[in-house]
Scaffold this motif. Sequence first.
Motif, PDB file in Angstrom:
ATOM      1  N   ASP A  91      32.922 -31.002 -15.283  1.00 10.11           N
ATOM      2  CA  ASP A  91      33.593 -31.050 -16.569  1.00 10.11           C
ATOM      3  C   ASP A  91      33.986 -32.473 -16.873  1.00 10.11           C
ATOM      4  O   ASP A  91      33.639 -33.030 -17.881  1.00 10.11           O
ATOM      5  CB  ASP A  91      34.808 -30.160 -16.546  1.00 10.11           C
ATOM      6  CG  ASP A  91      35.165 -29.704 -17.933  1.00 10.11           C
ATOM      7  OD1 ASP A  91      36.084 -28.940 -18.071  1.00 10.11           O
ATOM      8  OD2 ASP A  91      34.511 -30.149 -18.881  1.00 10.11           O
ATOM      9  N   LYS A  92      34.729 -33.071 -15.989  1.00  8.60           N
ATOM     10  CA  LYS A  92      35.295 -34.384 -16.258  1.00  8.60           C
ATOM     11  C   LYS A  92      34.630 -35.402 -15.365  1.00  8.60           C
ATOM     12  O   LYS A  92      34.895 -35.448 -14.179  1.00  8.60           O
ATOM     13  CB  LYS A  92      36.793 -34.380 -15.976  1.00  8.60           C
ATOM     14  CG  LYS A  92      37.511 -33.286 -16.708  1.00  8.60           C
ATOM     15  CD  LYS A  92      37.788 -33.682 -18.130  1.00  8.60           C
ATOM     16  CE  LYS A  92      37.871 -32.468 -18.982  1.00  8.60           C
ATOM     17  NZ  LYS A  92      36.583 -31.995 -19.499  1.00  8.60           N
ATOM     18  N   SER A 100      35.747 -33.411 -11.370  1.00  8.25           N
ATOM     19  CA  SER A 100      36.147 -32.033 -11.134  1.00  8.25           C
ATOM     20  C   SER A 100      34.932 -31.127 -11.178  1.00  8.25           C
ATOM     21  O   SER A 100      33.854 -31.501 -11.579  1.00  8.25           O
ATOM     22  CB  SER A 100      37.123 -31.602 -12.201  1.00  8.25           C
ATOM     23  OG  SER A 100      36.473 -31.616 -13.440  1.00  8.25           O
ATOM     24  N   GLU A 103      33.459 -27.275 -12.260  1.00 12.45           N
ATOM     25  CA  GLU A 103      33.766 -26.186 -13.162  1.00 12.45           C
ATOM     26  C   GLU A 103      32.835 -25.015 -12.903  1.00 12.45           C
ATOM     27  O   GLU A 103      31.650 -25.194 -12.712  1.00 12.45           O
ATOM     28  CB  GLU A 103      33.603 -26.646 -14.602  1.00 12.45           C
ATOM     29  CG  GLU A 103      34.095 -25.615 -15.569  1.00 12.45           C
ATOM     30  CD  GLU A 103      33.875 -26.076 -16.973  1.00 12.45           C
ATOM     31  OE1 GLU A 103      34.810 -26.021 -17.755  1.00 12.45           O
ATOM     32  OE2 GLU A 103      32.760 -26.488 -17.269  1.00 12.45           O
ATOM     33  N   TYR A 152      38.313 -27.984 -12.920  1.00 14.88           N
ATOM     34  CA  TYR A 152      38.613 -27.466 -14.261  1.00 14.88           C
ATOM     35  C   TYR A 152      37.545 -26.442 -14.596  1.00 14.88           C
ATOM     36  O   TYR A 152      36.369 -26.796 -14.718  1.00 14.88           O
ATOM     37  CB  TYR A 152      38.568 -28.597 -15.289  1.00 14.88           C
ATOM     38  CG  TYR A 152      39.585 -29.669 -15.039  1.00 14.88           C
ATOM     39  CD1 TYR A 152      40.774 -29.699 -15.751  1.00 14.88           C
ATOM     40  CD2 TYR A 152      39.350 -30.647 -14.081  1.00 14.88           C
ATOM     41  CE1 TYR A 152      41.715 -30.671 -15.503  1.00 14.88           C
ATOM     42  CE2 TYR A 152      40.289 -31.622 -13.821  1.00 14.88           C
ATOM     43  CZ  TYR A 152      41.465 -31.629 -14.533  1.00 14.88           C
ATOM     44  OH  TYR A 152      42.395 -32.588 -14.286  1.00 14.88           O
ATOM     45  N   TYR A 164      43.155 -25.563 -13.878  1.00 15.77           N
ATOM     46  CA  TYR A 164      43.336 -26.967 -14.270  1.00 15.77           C
ATOM     47  C   TYR A 164      43.887 -27.728 -13.081  1.00 15.77           C
ATOM     48  O   TYR A 164      45.072 -27.667 -12.788  1.00 15.77           O
ATOM     49  CB  TYR A 164      44.311 -27.080 -15.447  1.00 15.77           C
ATOM     50  CG  TYR A 164      43.850 -26.369 -16.701  1.00 15.77           C
ATOM     51  CD1 TYR A 164      42.969 -26.983 -17.585  1.00 15.77           C
ATOM     52  CD2 TYR A 164      44.291 -25.088 -16.990  1.00 15.77           C
ATOM     53  CE1 TYR A 164      42.543 -26.342 -18.732  1.00 15.77           C
ATOM     54  CE2 TYR A 164      43.875 -24.428 -18.139  1.00 15.77           C
ATOM     55  CZ  TYR A 164      42.998 -25.062 -19.002  1.00 15.77           C
ATOM     56  OH  TYR A 164      42.571 -24.422 -20.133  1.00 15.77           O
ATOM     57  N   GLU A 165      42.997 -28.442 -12.413  1.00 15.19           N
ATOM     58  CA  GLU A 165      43.421 -29.178 -11.225  1.00 15.19           C
ATOM     59  C   GLU A 165      44.220 -30.413 -11.627  1.00 15.19           C
ATOM     60  O   GLU A 165      43.758 -31.201 -12.438  1.00 15.19           O
ATOM     61  CB  GLU A 165      42.183 -29.622 -10.431  1.00 15.19           C
ATOM     62  CG  GLU A 165      42.495 -30.496  -9.247  1.00 15.19           C
ATOM     63  CD  GLU A 165      41.239 -31.034  -8.560  1.00 15.19           C
ATOM     64  OE1 GLU A 165      40.134 -30.679  -8.995  1.00 15.19           O
ATOM     65  OE2 GLU A 165      41.402 -31.793  -7.596  1.00 15.19           O
ATOM     66  N   THR A 205      40.253 -30.640 -22.718  1.00 18.55           N
ATOM     67  CA  THR A 205      39.999 -29.756 -21.580  1.00 18.55           C
ATOM     68  C   THR A 205      40.470 -28.341 -21.885  1.00 18.55           C
ATOM     69  O   THR A 205      39.759 -27.362 -21.622  1.00 18.55           O
ATOM     70  CB  THR A 205      40.708 -30.300 -20.329  1.00 18.55           C
ATOM     71  OG1 THR A 205      40.355 -31.673 -20.152  1.00 18.55           O
ATOM     72  CG2 THR A 205      40.299 -29.508 -19.091  1.00 18.55           C
ATOM     73  N   GLU A 214      38.141 -25.047 -22.096  1.00 16.92           N
ATOM     74  CA  GLU A 214      38.260 -23.907 -21.174  1.00 16.92           C
ATOM     75  C   GLU A 214      38.597 -22.622 -21.926  1.00 16.92           C
ATOM     76  O   GLU A 214      38.109 -21.546 -21.556  1.00 16.92           O
ATOM     77  CB  GLU A 214      39.299 -24.188 -20.080  1.00 16.92           C
ATOM     78  CG  GLU A 214      39.029 -25.422 -19.223  1.00 16.92           C
ATOM     79  CD  GLU A 214      37.643 -25.491 -18.609  1.00 16.92           C
ATOM     80  OE1 GLU A 214      36.971 -24.437 -18.544  1.00 16.92           O
ATOM     81  OE2 GLU A 214      37.218 -26.605 -18.238  1.00 16.92           O
TER      82      GLU A 214
END
Length: 511
Positions: free
Chosen positions: A28-29, A34, A36, A104, A124-125, A139, A143
């Motif tokens: 995701d990021k 991260s 997902e 995430y 959501y880490e 984010t 999601e």
Amino acid sequence: MNLLRLAAFSIFLSLTSPCFSQLTSCIDKAVTTSLENVQYGVLDANAKWTNGSILTVRFLGGSSHIHQKIKEYARVWESFANIKFNFISYGNADIRIGFDPSGYWSYAGTHSKNIEQNKQTMNYEGFSESTPEIVLKRTILHEFGHALGLLHEHKSPISRIQWNKPKVYAHYMQLQGWSQQKVDEQVLNRYSVEMSNKEYDPSSIMHYPIDGSLTMDGYSVSWNTELSAGDKKLIGEMYPFYNTPPITSPGVTSSSAAASCQLNNVAITHNLLRNGKYGIGINGNYQIQNAQGKKCKFVAFFYNANGTPLKDFNQQYYSNNGNVVVGEEVTANYASTLFNTQLFIPYEELHLATGNHNLKVIISVFDDQVREIAQAGAAYFTYRNGPVISPIINIQSFDNFNIKVMPKFTIQNARLNQLSLVAHFYFENGTPVTYYDAYGRIQNLAISYNFIPGFDNTTYNYGYYSDLLLNVSYNFFPVLYRSTSYKYYTTIVKDGFQIGTSGWTSFILNR
Ligand SMILES: [Zn+2]
């Protein structure tokens, strides 16, 4: 020259192999590295919540600051979807939000029903007071898009993103430690049938950023931080607001009250076999009130994704105005009557030509006055009538012994089909190149290779490596003078029929 030798000259490299994981995760990021997880192959109608649902949401940890941010951005979707989020502190919840180090991610739509109540369905880490607002916003919007049943836009089969595969592999290996197989699953493979099939929307909140260095043509997508017009349109079609009288409480009836309907569940099943025909099954569970003794209708309407209705041609499944519909009339015997209607329409009754068709089906309930009293919302799907192949472009290279022919193309709806790639060779003037076969007969030179696409949408030779390659020995080509010009075309054959053919490609051999 004998036949064995001919076969030996048809050598091929690695073909794309099938890989069907149920749980697909993806990055995701890029910044926060991260991970997902998104359930694969969704936005089949069965991942969609019942239109008009109030979804309960519960936090499993997290600070009140982050809770407020999640509520704020989740509710952005409420303006465009006939769905409400009810944040609760105790009890069972449709969506559970965790904050553990797994990245995430979110399950898509109703797939979260399959997760135990003590486990999160969205994560959501490391969200904290110091997380920049823009990161929180994009984010959370993203999601919750998954939670409503949306998928990754960059994996759309319509996108035609030309990934530079070696660079993508290297990029994710460095960033995430992912194997090639994992990158295939999570970045490169495209979604197949029964997914969102609106037009490709690079500004969707569901699209990841793409660095230009990861594509063959420099194509790039920057961070999206807002719902796009396409996102709003799609979610509004999935969860439409419609004008309907307020639902009367069970047991409370009035002869003057307008009929109303609670549509509890609609399930759409593709590739259903009935009486020897494949088609679409539609199962609706609904409760009609204040329509005692009256005839109501449960109807599915079929459209192209752009909104034009499919036209009927044989008066089998049709509406008064000549469009394709399937429906059933029901009579409400009680003040509040529960129905479970099952509809089926064969694909051939959609009256579609060979090729890919992006379609949607909208299911509504009407009262005896033909007022729409409930609507399930549009379900998009792809109907593929036979294999569909893109234009074929021949890429060629030369080594000491062979000309290497690499046709570049995309083929859809041919997963696990037996196909052949055939190259036909000619002199520049159009005379076929010939050779003597094992029986001493003269044959036109055509080199073939059988292959089987591994995906619903399989792309060959768009990356740096060859996915599909013909090695053709120079021994086949007599060099008559100092140099000789040749040309060839390639074709893809299924069951003896050419389903795609390239243009001419020329090369010159020197003595
Ligand atoms: Zn995602």
